[in-house]
Design a protein around this motif. Structure first.
Motif, PDB file in Angstrom:
ATOM      1  N   GLN A  61       1.946 -57.254 -29.512  1.00 20.99           N
ATOM      2  CA  GLN A  61       3.168 -57.673 -30.200  1.00 20.99           C
ATOM      3  C   GLN A  61       3.962 -58.602 -29.288  1.00 20.99           C
ATOM      4  O   GLN A  61       5.183 -58.471 -29.138  1.00 20.99           O
ATOM      5  N   SER A 114      -2.539 -46.371 -35.042  1.00 16.35           N
ATOM      6  CA  SER A 114      -2.783 -45.993 -33.645  1.00 16.35           C
ATOM      7  C   SER A 114      -2.387 -44.539 -33.395  1.00 16.35           C
ATOM      8  O   SER A 114      -2.747 -43.971 -32.366  1.00 16.35           O
ATOM      9  N   ARG A 115      -1.673 -43.957 -34.352  1.00 17.14           N
ATOM     10  CA  ARG A 115      -1.372 -42.526 -34.218  1.00 17.14           C
ATOM     11  C   ARG A 115      -2.671 -41.713 -34.307  1.00 17.14           C
ATOM     12  O   ARG A 115      -2.849 -40.735 -33.589  1.00 17.14           O
ATOM     13  N   GLY A 154       3.550 -49.744 -33.205  1.00 15.19           N
ATOM     14  CA  GLY A 154       4.390 -49.720 -32.003  1.00 15.19           C
ATOM     15  C   GLY A 154       5.873 -49.960 -32.246  1.00 15.19           C
ATOM     16  O   GLY A 154       6.613 -50.243 -31.295  1.00 15.19           O
ATOM     17  N   LYS A 155       6.334 -49.798 -33.470  1.00 10.73           N
ATOM     18  CA  LYS A 155       7.763 -50.068 -33.770  1.00 10.73           C
ATOM     19  C   LYS A 155       8.662 -49.050 -33.057  1.00 10.73           C
ATOM     20  O   LYS A 155       9.575 -49.418 -32.313  1.00 10.73           O
ATOM     21  N   THR A 156       8.378 -47.762 -33.308  1.00  9.73           N
ATOM     22  CA  THR A 156       9.179 -46.713 -32.666  1.00  9.73           C
ATOM     23  C   THR A 156       8.996 -46.786 -31.146  1.00  9.73           C
ATOM     24  O   THR A 156       9.959 -46.642 -30.381  1.00  9.73           O
ATOM     25  N   TYR A 157       7.772 -47.052 -30.768  1.00 12.11           N
ATOM     26  CA  TYR A 157       7.442 -47.115 -29.343  1.00 12.11           C
ATOM     27  C   TYR A 157       8.224 -48.223 -28.644  1.00 12.11           C
ATOM     28  O   TYR A 157       8.730 -48.039 -27.533  1.00 12.11           O
ATOM     29  N   LEU A 215      -2.852 -53.947 -35.303  1.00  8.93           N
ATOM     30  CA  LEU A 215      -3.624 -54.098 -34.054  1.00  8.93           C
ATOM     31  C   LEU A 215      -5.088 -54.392 -34.380  1.00  8.93           C
ATOM     32  O   LEU A 215      -5.649 -53.822 -35.321  1.00  8.93           O
ATOM     33  N   PRO A 271       3.274 -52.486 -40.363  1.00  7.69           N
ATOM     34  CA  PRO A 271       2.400 -51.367 -40.724  1.00  7.69           C
ATOM     35  C   PRO A 271       2.591 -50.148 -39.813  1.00  7.69           C
ATOM     36  O   PRO A 271       3.061 -50.288 -38.685  1.00  7.69           O
ATOM     37  N   VAL A 315      -4.629 -50.333 -26.172  1.00  2.85           N
ATOM     38  CA  VAL A 315      -3.799 -49.168 -26.521  1.00  2.85           C
ATOM     39  C   VAL A 315      -4.544 -47.886 -26.113  1.00  2.85           C
ATOM     40  O   VAL A 315      -3.955 -46.961 -25.533  1.00  2.85           O
ATOM     41  N   LYS A 355       3.467 -52.729 -22.047  1.00  2.08           N
ATOM     42  CA  LYS A 355       3.369 -51.395 -22.663  1.00  2.08           C
ATOM     43  C   LYS A 355       3.118 -51.481 -24.162  1.00  2.08           C
ATOM     44  O   LYS A 355       2.372 -50.683 -24.724  1.00  2.08           O
ATOM     45  N   VAL A 356       3.808 -52.410 -24.813  1.00  2.00           N
ATOM     46  CA  VAL A 356       3.669 -52.545 -26.272  1.00  2.00           C
ATOM     47  C   VAL A 356       2.638 -53.653 -26.527  1.00  2.00           C
ATOM     48  O   VAL A 356       2.930 -54.833 -26.372  1.00  2.00           O
ATOM     49  N   GLY A 412       1.969 -47.228 -37.142  1.00  2.00           N
ATOM     50  CA  GLY A 412       1.202 -47.134 -35.891  1.00  2.00           C
ATOM     51  C   GLY A 412       1.000 -48.460 -35.183  1.00  2.00           C
ATOM     52  O   GLY A 412       0.004 -48.659 -34.482  1.00  2.00           O
TER      53      GLY A 412
HETATM   54  N1  LIG Z   1       1.428 -51.817 -29.988  1.00  2.00           N
HETATM   55  C1  LIG Z   1       1.260 -50.683 -29.319  1.00  2.00           C
HETATM   56  N2  LIG Z   1       1.118 -50.704 -27.992  1.00  2.00           N
HETATM   57  C2  LIG Z   1       0.962 -49.571 -27.294  1.00  2.00           C
HETATM   58  N3  LIG Z   1       0.897 -48.359 -27.843  1.00  2.00           N
HETATM   59  C3  LIG Z   1       1.032 -48.282 -29.165  1.00  2.00           C
HETATM   60  C4  LIG Z   1       1.214 -49.434 -29.966  1.00  2.00           C
HETATM   61  N4  LIG Z   1       1.310 -49.053 -31.233  1.00  2.00           N
HETATM   62  C5  LIG Z   1       1.215 -47.737 -31.229  1.00  2.00           C
HETATM   63  N5  LIG Z   1       1.026 -47.254 -30.001  1.00  2.00           N
HETATM   64  C6  LIG Z   1       0.835 -45.862 -29.631  1.00  2.00           C
HETATM   65  O1  LIG Z   1       0.835 -45.123 -30.834  1.00  2.00           O
HETATM   66  C7  LIG Z   1       1.946 -44.235 -30.886  1.00  2.00           C
HETATM   67  C8  LIG Z   1       2.560 -44.307 -32.270  1.00  2.00           C
HETATM   68  O2  LIG Z   1       3.141 -45.588 -32.452  1.00  2.00           O
HETATM   69  P1  LIG Z   1       4.575 -45.794 -33.121  1.00  2.00           P
HETATM   70  O3  LIG Z   1       5.175 -44.469 -33.377  1.00  2.00           O
HETATM   71  O4  LIG Z   1       5.348 -46.724 -32.309  1.00  2.00           O
HETATM   72  O5  LIG Z   1       4.157 -46.463 -34.459  1.00  2.00           O
HETATM   73  P2  LIG Z   1       5.122 -47.041 -35.589  1.00  2.00           P
HETATM   74  O6  LIG Z   1       4.859 -48.489 -35.678  1.00  2.00           O
HETATM   75  O7  LIG Z   1       6.483 -46.597 -35.341  1.00  2.00           O
HETATM   76  O8  LIG Z   1       4.505 -46.332 -36.866  1.00  2.00           O
HETATM   77  P3  LIG Z   1       5.264 -45.740 -38.153  1.00  2.00           P
HETATM   78  O9  LIG Z   1       5.652 -46.895 -38.975  1.00  2.00           O
HETATM   79  O10 LIG Z   1       4.240 -44.921 -38.814  1.00  2.00           O
HETATM   80  O11 LIG Z   1       6.412 -44.939 -37.663  1.00  2.00           O
HETATM   81  C9  LIG Z   1       2.889 -44.709 -29.824  1.00  2.00           C
HETATM   82  O12 LIG Z   1       3.596 -43.619 -29.276  1.00  2.00           O
HETATM   83  C10 LIG Z   1       1.987 -45.330 -28.795  1.00  2.00           C
HETATM   84  O13 LIG Z   1       1.467 -44.337 -27.947  1.00  2.00           O
END
Ligand SMILES: Nc1ncnc2c1ncn2[C@@H]1O[C@H](COP(=O)(O)OP(=O)(O)OP(=O)(O)O)[C@@H](O)[C@H]1O
Ligand SMILES: [Mg+2]
Length: 403
Positions: free
Chosen positions: A118, A362-363, A154-157, A312, A150, A320, A114-115, A152
């Protein structure tokens, strides 16, 4: 003993009868004969009685002995009753977290599916979580992980996916809301008696009281006030937080804390390239970079693991995009055909993402996917399609019914 007395008494009576009893007549004959019989067999009876008595005595003795040893055993078992409050001790032991064994491989595979892009982070976190969940006694949270990198990436994800994979509740706190010291802390940890809001628990204390084994996501941790940061130190060091309104301690030993941050993005990005093959060195350098970016050393010291996310690139962007498309199709109640996304669709979306420049995350990609396919998916649904495939047509994306 009573039998011996009885036999002796009988012998005595028999001898008395022999000497002084009637010696003639029917009764006299009977008494005489009986006395002779008693006297002849008396010693046999007396011997048996003595033997019986000896055996009985030994039995009693043995019983006394086993009673004594039972008593002694009982004394040993009850030492806790004698010297402490055994019930309270037992209750406390029952409350100790149970060791949980998870399959690292399976967790890592599920996270990586899913992620995207990474893999090192997913492998590391799966191994860490497994080791820490297997500990029966911790006195601290299962883990305190900092996800840095950085926007977008995938940290929160990842934090959300981890909660899903471990079947734990996710407590998501947007830490930008707690940028003022005192107010931020009272929102999370409650207000002292006599202050406004002291009749209800803080957001964090209340949630952890209800779900102590949650995954606690402290999103964009660096945006919270440094005073708020310090309020977490007991949670991570000592395994509890204190609710200000009633002073109750709420355990954090079952929780997993996931902190995300964008701090020091540039230096972390170059460090992740420099130390791509040396994760220990990367963690050390990342800690320094975060310290320079303003994190208090005592906060960084208490973090179990700093996991650096990579930007990414290449096919990972396509992956993604494909995942997002699949998720969106499903959210409209449709299915996706086998090999249902035409490569041109993905390529166009990747090109557009590149055009957005280095600052794009990726947002932006997620937003672009939604804009390009939402309308065509609604039409497909209205037409009664069940499974669709996506093709490129005149620069637009069209959803077609599966052939
Ligand atoms: N590595 C990934 N693999 C799969 N989907 C991803 C990935 N990174 C981002 N996404 C998609 O992009 C959306 C936003 O990513 P996420 O919120 O995790 O970014 P982040 O790293 O937390 O960014 P920020 O630092 O701006 O908060 C996720 O909900 C997911 O749908
Ligand atoms: Mg985030």
């Amino acid at each position: 003993m009573p039998v011996a007395f009885l036999v002796m008494a009988c012998i005595a009576i028999a001898q008395f009868c022999m000497q002084y009893g009637p010696s003639s007549g029917t009764i006299g004959t009977y008494i005489h004969a009986t006395s002779i019989l008693i006297q002849r067999h008396a010693w046999v009876v007396l011997g048996s009685a003595t033997l019986f008595w000896l055996l009985t005595f030994c039995g009693v003795f043995h019983e006394r002995q086993s009673n004594a040893s039972r008593k002694e055993k009982g004394w040993l078992m009850d030492i806790l009753d004698r010297l402490t409050n055994r019930q309270v001790l037992e209750q406390k032991i029952a409350k100790e977290p149970e060791a949980v064994f998870i399959d690292t491989e399976q967790l890592a595979v599920s996270l990586k599916s899913k992620v995207i892009g990474q893999d090192a982070v997913c492998d590391d976190i799966a191994a860490q979580v497994r080791r820490r969940l297997a500990l029966k006694q911790r006195g601290k949270p299962v883990g305190v992980f900092m996800l840095a990198g950085p926007p977008g990436t995938g940290k929160t994800y990842l934090a959300k996916r981890l909660a899903i994979e471990l079947s734990r509740k996710l407590l998501h706190f947007d830490m930008t809301q707690f940028s003022s010291g005192g107010h931020g802390a009272t929102q999370l940890f409650g207000s002292s008696k006599g202050y406004v809001g002291s009749d209800s628990y803080g957001k964090l204390t209340g949630s952890l009281r209800d779900t102590p084994d949650a995954v606690v996501l402290l999103d964009e941790f660096e945006k919270a006030h440094s005073e708020v940061h310090k309020n977490f130190l007991t949670a991570w060091n000592d395994g509890f937080i204190t609710e200000a309104s009633d002073g109750k301690q709420i355990s954090t030993t079952g929780s997993i804390f996931m902190l995300t941050t964008n701090a020091a993005t540039d230096s972390l990005q170059s460090l992740s390239i420099t130390y791509a093959n040396n994760s220990d060195e990367l963690r050390r350098a990342a800690t320094n970079a975060l310290r320079e970016a303003g994190f208090a050393p005592e906060v960084l010291n208490r973090i179990d693991r700093i996991l650096v996310f990579k930007p990414l690139s290449g096919l990972d962007i396509a992956r993604v995009t494909a995942l997002e498309i699949e998720g969106m199709i499903q959210s409209y109640g449709l299915g996706i055909a086998e090999k249902g996304i035409a490569p041109e669709v993905l390529l166009d979306m990747m090109r557009n993402q590149e055009k957005r420049g280095a600052g794009a995350s990726s947002r932006d990609l997620v937003r672009a996917v939604e804009e390009s396919i939402a309308d065509t998916l609604i039409e497909a649904k209205q037409k009664g399609h069940v499974r669709v495939s996506l093709v490129s047509f005149n620069g637009a994306v069209i959803a077609r019914a599966e052939e």
